[in-house]
Design a protein around this motif. Structure first.
Motif, PDB file in Angstrom:
ATOM      1  N   UNK A  71       0.802  -1.237  -0.021  1.00  0.00           N
ATOM      2  CA  UNK A  71      -0.087  -0.011   0.145  1.00  0.00           C
ATOM      3  C   UNK A  71       0.973   1.149   0.117  1.00  0.00           C
ATOM      4  N   UNK A  72       2.071   1.197  -0.139  1.00  0.00           N
ATOM      5  CA  UNK A  72       3.037   2.351   0.157  1.00  0.00           C
ATOM      6  C   UNK A  72       3.715   2.663  -1.392  1.00  0.00           C
ATOM      7  N   UNK A  73       4.134   3.644  -1.417  1.00  0.00           N
ATOM      8  CA  UNK A  73       4.829   3.903  -3.024  1.00  0.00           C
ATOM      9  C   UNK A  73       6.188   3.996  -2.677  1.00  0.00           C
ATOM     10  N   UNK A  74       6.835   4.124  -3.878  1.00  0.00           N
ATOM     11  CA  UNK A  74       8.480   4.232  -3.507  1.00  0.00           C
ATOM     12  C   UNK A  74       8.911   5.364  -4.264  1.00  0.00           C
ATOM     13  N   UNK A  75       9.649   6.297  -3.471  1.00  0.00           N
ATOM     14  CA  UNK A  75      10.018   7.561  -4.105  1.00  0.00           C
ATOM     15  C   UNK A  75      11.374   7.215  -5.082  1.00  0.00           C
ATOM     16  N   UNK A  76      11.517   7.571  -6.137  1.00  0.00           N
ATOM     17  CA  UNK A  76      12.503   7.635  -7.092  1.00  0.00           C
ATOM     18  C   UNK A  76      13.736   8.271  -6.840  1.00  0.00           C
ATOM     19  N   UNK A  77      14.529   8.348  -7.549  1.00  0.00           N
ATOM     20  CA  UNK A  77      15.721   9.193  -7.816  1.00  0.00           C
ATOM     21  C   UNK A  77      15.384  10.569  -8.072  1.00  0.00           C
ATOM     22  N   UNK A  78      14.203  10.601  -8.942  1.00  0.00           N
ATOM     23  CA  UNK A  78      14.065  12.167  -9.145  1.00  0.00           C
ATOM     24  C   UNK A  78      13.024  12.655  -8.129  1.00  0.00           C
ATOM     25  N   UNK A  79      12.793  11.972  -6.992  1.00  0.00           N
ATOM     26  CA  UNK A  79      11.772  12.559  -5.970  1.00  0.00           C
ATOM     27  C   UNK A  79      10.424  12.505  -6.163  1.00  0.00           C
ATOM     28  N   UNK A  80       9.958  11.672  -7.343  1.00  0.00           N
ATOM     29  CA  UNK A  80       8.676  11.244  -7.583  1.00  0.00           C
ATOM     30  C   UNK A  80       8.250  10.092  -7.017  1.00  0.00           C
ATOM     31  N   UNK A  81       7.010  10.297  -6.320  1.00  0.00           N
ATOM     32  CA  UNK A  81       6.489   8.805  -5.503  1.00  0.00           C
ATOM     33  C   UNK A  81       5.602   8.221  -6.565  1.00  0.00           C
ATOM     34  N   UNK A  82       6.015   6.830  -6.634  1.00  0.00           N
ATOM     35  CA  UNK A  82       5.267   6.069  -7.819  1.00  0.00           C
ATOM     36  C   UNK A  82       4.723   4.804  -7.152  1.00  0.00           C
ATOM     37  N   UNK A  83       3.878   4.356  -7.674  1.00  0.00           N
ATOM     38  CA  UNK A  83       3.089   2.974  -7.232  1.00  0.00           C
ATOM     39  C   UNK A  83       4.169   2.163  -7.232  1.00  0.00           C
ATOM     40  N   UNK A  84       4.045   1.021  -6.163  1.00  0.00           N
ATOM     41  CA  UNK A  84       4.851  -0.177  -5.999  1.00  0.00           C
ATOM     42  C   UNK A  84       3.964  -1.346  -6.138  1.00  0.00           C
ATOM     43  N   UNK A  85       4.740  -2.273  -6.896  1.00  0.00           N
ATOM     44  CA  UNK A  85       3.902  -3.589  -7.184  1.00  0.00           C
ATOM     45  C   UNK A  85       3.997  -4.168  -5.745  1.00  0.00           C
ATOM     46  N   UNK A  86       2.837  -4.491  -5.023  1.00  0.00           N
ATOM     47  CA  UNK A  86       2.686  -5.107  -3.880  1.00  0.00           C
ATOM     48  C   UNK A  86       2.575  -6.614  -4.046  1.00  0.00           C
ATOM     49  N   UNK A  87       2.528  -7.178  -5.226  1.00  0.00           N
ATOM     50  CA  UNK A  87       2.115  -8.731  -5.328  1.00  0.00           C
ATOM     51  C   UNK A  87       3.293  -9.372  -6.098  1.00  0.00           C
ATOM     52  N   UNK A  88       4.456  -9.005  -6.112  1.00  0.00           N
ATOM     53  CA  UNK A  88       5.670  -9.499  -6.706  1.00  0.00           C
ATOM     54  C   UNK A  88       5.885 -10.898  -6.036  1.00  0.00           C
ATOM     55  N   UNK A  89       5.599 -10.934  -4.665  1.00  0.00           N
ATOM     56  CA  UNK A  89       5.798 -12.139  -3.767  1.00  0.00           C
ATOM     57  C   UNK A  89       4.563 -12.920  -3.745  1.00  0.00           C
ATOM     58  N   UNK A  90       3.670 -12.349  -3.189  1.00  0.00           N
ATOM     59  CA  UNK A  90       2.042 -12.989  -3.323  1.00  0.00           C
ATOM     60  C   UNK A  90       0.892 -12.059  -3.643  1.00  0.00           C
ATOM     61  N   UNK A  91      -0.224 -12.898  -4.172  1.00  0.00           N
ATOM     62  CA  UNK A  91      -1.154 -11.876  -4.641  1.00  0.00           C
ATOM     63  C   UNK A  91      -1.684 -11.576  -3.508  1.00  0.00           C
ATOM     64  N   UNK A  92      -2.558 -10.548  -3.254  1.00  0.00           N
ATOM     65  CA  UNK A  92      -3.231 -10.084  -2.165  1.00  0.00           C
ATOM     66  C   UNK A  92      -4.613 -10.789  -2.076  1.00  0.00           C
ATOM     67  N   UNK A  93      -5.206 -11.327  -3.100  1.00  0.00           N
ATOM     68  CA  UNK A  93      -6.341 -12.143  -3.018  1.00  0.00           C
ATOM     69  C   UNK A  93      -6.296 -13.211  -4.095  1.00  0.00           C
ATOM     70  N   UNK A  94      -7.171 -14.168  -4.157  1.00  0.00           N
ATOM     71  CA  UNK A  94      -6.882 -15.213  -5.181  1.00  0.00           C
ATOM     72  C   UNK A  94      -7.946 -14.726  -6.551  1.00  0.00           C
ATOM     73  N   UNK A  95      -7.164 -14.579  -7.506  1.00  0.00           N
ATOM     74  CA  UNK A  95      -7.861 -14.175  -8.611  1.00  0.00           C
ATOM     75  C   UNK A  95      -8.916 -15.151  -9.054  1.00  0.00           C
ATOM     76  N   UNK A  96      -8.436 -16.259  -8.784  1.00  0.00           N
ATOM     77  CA  UNK A  96      -9.523 -17.257  -9.336  1.00  0.00           C
ATOM     78  C   UNK A  96     -10.734 -17.416  -8.600  1.00  0.00           C
ATOM     79  N   UNK A  97     -10.773 -17.327  -7.270  1.00  0.00           N
ATOM     80  CA  UNK A  97     -11.715 -17.343  -6.328  1.00  0.00           C
ATOM     81  C   UNK A  97     -12.379 -16.032  -6.606  1.00  0.00           C
ATOM     82  N   UNK A  98     -11.913 -15.092  -6.749  1.00  0.00           N
ATOM     83  CA  UNK A  98     -12.549 -13.691  -6.898  1.00  0.00           C
ATOM     84  C   UNK A  98     -13.387 -13.903  -8.274  1.00  0.00           C
TER      85      UNK A  98
END
Length: 403
Positions: free
Chosen positions: A311-338
């Protein structure tokens, strides 16, 4: 919403006024009537649109099986390609209206019954979870503060729920039973009344309170009220009109045995359908809230607690806050069950909008049938059993954590 529009009274008449649109309607020179307006309005349109929705979500439920992280190439289908997904949905919907009548509606009715039964079970799990969470939060608020309004609120809602449930039982005996008829209704009402009394007593037993400190009458009252709603909903599907008076007949004193002017017309705005849709919307909203808080629904969807919700962003070298992929390790919910959940929801909406009436291929009307009655009643009994299990499970398995 489109399904609701297509079953509004008078819609077919209005469509037939369009020149060259409906078969058998008004024509204009040089145009052929190609559209069967009997299919694109009424219950047939609801069945076909919900068939398309069900197929669409079932397709994606199958495609998303075992998607574990956003690194899976299929995850891109879940979170993107919206234009193509809407195009697929529209294509399936258009194709559904070309399905020949035949036995399609009868067969799809039973698909709807089974899918709706499973969806009702999910609703029951969410309702039980909501009842326990509600009681737990308010009791903790009352114990951690000097404000006694929390206890007053608990008592008020408990009394209100029980009062409504008892009132419902009385009205059921008065209007949905006859002295020499309606044996099934008498059994249904009496059994569920007894079951509700049993769960209410069990919820406040000392042994249960010791193993389940947050159990109480608030949960039992809410489950009892929902049980009475399901009982009423089941009785309104009884084909015996002597035991199933319409609300219109109760209000206007019109005989309920008089045949409807249009037996094939589906009145989705009956109280049963409206209440069903409200409960559906409540459970869908509650599921979304519980999912976002990463608690009980995520366990139902078999995801790991606390994973995938950065749920948190990542600040890049240019100082701009960018969205972070929070599902690289595990999805936050089951896509199939959804998608499977939405597949079942499509079937439930289909049955709710048509009041669980079964298409009659010989008369082209909608008829009440007993299967819908038994599906709803069995779901109410299973719901009572699930709630009872949440009370006694900590006693049977004292070493397990039921928090």
């Amino acid at each position: 919403m489109v399904s609701v529009i297509m079953i509004l009274p008078g819609m077919e008449t209005q469509l037939r006024k369009i020149p060259g649109f409906c078969e058998g309607g008004s024509t204009i020179p040089g145009f052929e009537n190609h559209v069967n307006c009997d299919v694109i309005v009424g219950y047939k349109s609801v069945y076909r649109m919900c068939f398309a929705m069900t197929c669409f979500f079932f397709l994606f439920a199958a495609l998303m099986i075992r998607v574990r992280s956003s690194k899976d190439p299929r995850a891109a289908l879940q979170n993107g390609f919206w234009f193509f997904k809407f195009l697929i949905l529209i294509g399936i919907t258009v194709g559904a209206f070309f399905i020949p009548d035949g036995t399609f509606h009868t067969v799809w009715f039973y698909f709807g019954v089974v899918g709706s039964f499973i969806f009702i079970l999910i609703q029951l799990i969410l309702l039980i979870d909501f009842a326990h969470s509600w009681n737990k939060v308010w009791v903790e608020n009352a114990e951690n503060s000097d404000n006694k309004c929390w206890f007053a609120g608990l008592m008020s809602f408990t009394f209100l729920h029980f009062a409504l449930a008892i009132t419902a039982v009385v009205l059921f005996y008065v209007y949905y039973t006859q002295p020499d008829d309606c044996t099934e209704h008498k059994v249904f009402i009496s059994l569920n009344l007894i079951f509700c009394i049993i769960i209410s007593i069990v919820s406040i037993l000392p042994k249960i309170q010791e193993a389940q400190p947050h159990s109480g009458l608030l949960q039992a009252s809410l489950i009892s009220l929902y049980t009475m709603y399901v009982t009423w909903s089941a009785m309104t599907n009884n084909p015996n009109r002597n035991c199933n008076p319409s609300l219109l007949s109760l209000v206007s004193n019109v005989s309920s045995t008089e045949p409807s002017a249009d037996p094939g017309h589906v009145q989705w705005w009956d109280a049963q359908g409206i209440v069903g849709l409200i409960i559906f919307l409540f459970c869908t909203l509650y599921a979304s809230i519980r999912s976002s808080s990463n608690t009980q629904v995520n366990k139902l969807m078999q995801t790991e607690e606390g994973k995938g919700f950065g749920g948190e962003g990542v600040v890049g070298e240019d100082g701009i806050l960018r969205a972070m992929d929070d599902e690289e390790e595990n999805v936050s919910y089951s896509y199939s069950f959804f998608h499977f959940h939405l597949c079942l929801a499509s079937l439930y909406i289909m049955m709710t909008l048509t009041n669980w009436l079964q298409p009659d291929t010989t008369t082209q009307a909608m008829q009440s049938r007993m299967p819908a009655v038994w599906v709803k009643m069995s779901s109410s009994w299973l719901g009572l059993g699930l709630y009872l299990w949440t009370l006694i499970a900590p006693l049977i398995f004292p070493d397990r954590d039921f928090n």
